[in-house]
Design an enzyme around this catalytic site. Structure first.
Site, PDB file in Angstrom:
ATOM      1  N   ASP A   1      79.518 -89.725  90.349  1.00 55.44           N
ATOM      2  CA  ASP A   1      80.854 -89.118  90.243  1.00 55.44           C
ATOM      3  C   ASP A   1      81.897 -89.893  91.045  1.00 55.44           C
ATOM      4  O   ASP A   1      81.569 -90.529  92.049  1.00 55.44           O
ATOM      5  CB  ASP A   1      80.776 -87.660  90.725  1.00 55.44           C
TER       6      ASP A   1
ATOM      7  N   TRP B   1      88.380 -93.231  92.053  1.00 55.18           N
ATOM      8  CA  TRP B   1      88.298 -94.606  92.588  1.00 55.18           C
ATOM      9  C   TRP B   1      89.425 -95.454  92.007  1.00 55.18           C
ATOM     10  O   TRP B   1      90.127 -96.161  92.723  1.00 55.18           O
ATOM     11  CB  TRP B   1      86.932 -95.195  92.221  1.00 55.18           C
TER      12      TRP B   1
ATOM     13  N   ARG C   1      91.929 -94.657  84.817  1.00 56.40           N
ATOM     14  CA  ARG C   1      90.593 -94.080  84.985  1.00 56.40           C
ATOM     15  C   ARG C   1      89.525 -94.950  84.315  1.00 56.40           C
ATOM     16  O   ARG C   1      88.412 -95.097  84.807  1.00 56.40           O
ATOM     17  CB  ARG C   1      90.538 -92.667  84.368  1.00 56.40           C
TER      18      ARG C   1
ATOM     19  N   HIS D   1      85.545 -96.358  85.243  1.00 58.68           N
ATOM     20  CA  HIS D   1      84.299 -96.234  84.469  1.00 58.68           C
ATOM     21  C   HIS D   1      83.652 -97.604  84.294  1.00 58.68           C
ATOM     22  O   HIS D   1      82.432 -97.751  84.382  1.00 58.68           O
ATOM     23  CB  HIS D   1      84.582 -95.605  83.102  1.00 58.68           C
TER      24      HIS D   1
ATOM     25  N   SER E   1      78.128 -85.507  80.732  1.00 55.54           N
ATOM     26  CA  SER E   1      77.609 -84.137  80.616  1.00 55.54           C
ATOM     27  C   SER E   1      78.091 -83.503  79.313  1.00 55.54           C
ATOM     28  O   SER E   1      79.088 -83.959  78.726  1.00 55.54           O
ATOM     29  CB  SER E   1      78.084 -83.300  81.809  1.00 55.54           C
TER      30      SER E   1
ATOM     31  N   ASN F   1      81.597 -82.778  79.555  1.00 54.86           N
ATOM     32  CA  ASN F   1      82.577 -83.876  79.590  1.00 54.86           C
ATOM     33  C   ASN F   1      83.310 -84.045  78.257  1.00 54.86           C
ATOM     34  O   ASN F   1      84.335 -84.729  78.196  1.00 54.86           O
ATOM     35  CB  ASN F   1      81.927 -85.208  80.010  1.00 54.86           C
TER      36      ASN F   1
ATOM     37  N   GLU G   1      65.493 -83.215  97.860  1.00 56.85           N
ATOM     38  CA  GLU G   1      66.358 -83.383  99.025  1.00 56.85           C
ATOM     39  C   GLU G   1      67.711 -83.789  98.457  1.00 56.85           C
ATOM     40  O   GLU G   1      67.790 -84.686  97.613  1.00 56.85           O
ATOM     41  CB  GLU G   1      65.819 -84.494  99.936  1.00 56.85           C
TER      42      GLU G   1
END
Ligand code: IPE
Ligand code: IPE
Ligand code: MG
Length: 237
Positions: A15, A20, A28, A32, A60, A63, A201
């Protein structure tokens, strides 16, 4: 540290590509693209570190709520990636598999997915599981439907269904996740591998995915090493 307490199955919620790029004044889509380069690097590095399965969240089911422009860009990027980039990665012995629903995906995307899976099916060094049009709840629902079919047709006896055999009905029959990483500041699962993450974890890191490189993965592996995994039991020593 070779193979010393290395997680067998690492999963990454990749993500922060959009943020970024935005923080650098870029579109954007640039984020990617950069994320794609990072994944290429990480999949090779994960193999080098002795990780046997790397699952990555690429797209997803939710998305699809994004603009048509962004969805189209991502799908084109996936095709280009499977055809041109993954090809190299796969010479390293990585087997590529996919998790997710095939419906709603463009035919050219499905073709590219099938091509790379077929090409790498005999590779045995490690598995790269790409979750594309993937949803964790959808996966559990889809597994339940297959189970229901198998019970009706007598292929599965109710007494043989348990939390271990349930894995055979998921999109890919992979081991449970040992280490789950989410980059990009958010602390949530966003419908990712809900069944397989049961004792994972969890490592949340602020770094946006394009900047999550070898050193960052090593830091996550160090974190994993420091954990005391009890699986509901009590530590004896
Ligand atoms: C993750 O980055 C990649 C995909 C979901 C396809 P995002 O696109 O979610 O980037 P942010 O979270 O908006 O920064
Ligand atoms: C999760 O990121 C999906 C992928 C990384 C492919 P999102 O950006 O879609 O998740 P939310 O909307 O922040 O929960
Ligand atoms: Mg996001």
């Amino acid at each position: 540290m070779m193979n010393e307490n290395i997680p067998k199955h690492v999963a990454i919620i990749m993500d922060g590509n959009g943020r970024w790029a935005k923080e650098k004044g870029m579109k954007r889509s640039e984020g990617h693209k950069e994320g794609g380069k990072t994944l290429e690097l990480l999949s090779r590095y994960a193999k080098k570190r002795g990780i046997k399965v790397l699952s990555v969240y690429a797209f997803s089911t939710d998305n699809f709520k994004r603009s048509q422009e962004e969805v189209d860009f991502l799908m084109d990027l996936f095709i280009n990636y499977f055809k041109n980039k993954l090809d190299k990665v796969c010479k390293d012995g990585i087997k590529v598999v996919f998790s997710g629903r095939k419906n709603l995906l463009r035919k050219d995307v499905i073709d590219a997915m099938e091509e790379i899976s077929a090409k790498t099916k005999d590779n045995q060094e490690c598995i790269l599981n790409i979750c594309l049009n993937y949803g964790g709840q959808e996966e559990i629902v889809d597994a339940s439907l297959k189970i229901s079919d198998d019970i009706k047709s007598g292929l599965l006896l109710e007494k043989d269904l348990n939390r271990d055999t349930f894995y055979h009905y998921l999109y890919q029959d992979l081991p449970p996740i040992d280490l789950l990483i989410r980059t990009g500041k958010e602390h949530r699962l966003s419908n990712f591998m809900l069944y397989q993450a049961f004792y994972a974890e969890i490592y949340f890191v602020d770094t946006y995915f394009p900047d999550f490189k070898e050193q960052e993965l090593d830091e996550a592996l160090e974190y994993y090493k420091s954990r005391d995994r009890r699986f509901g039991g009590i530590k004896t020593n």
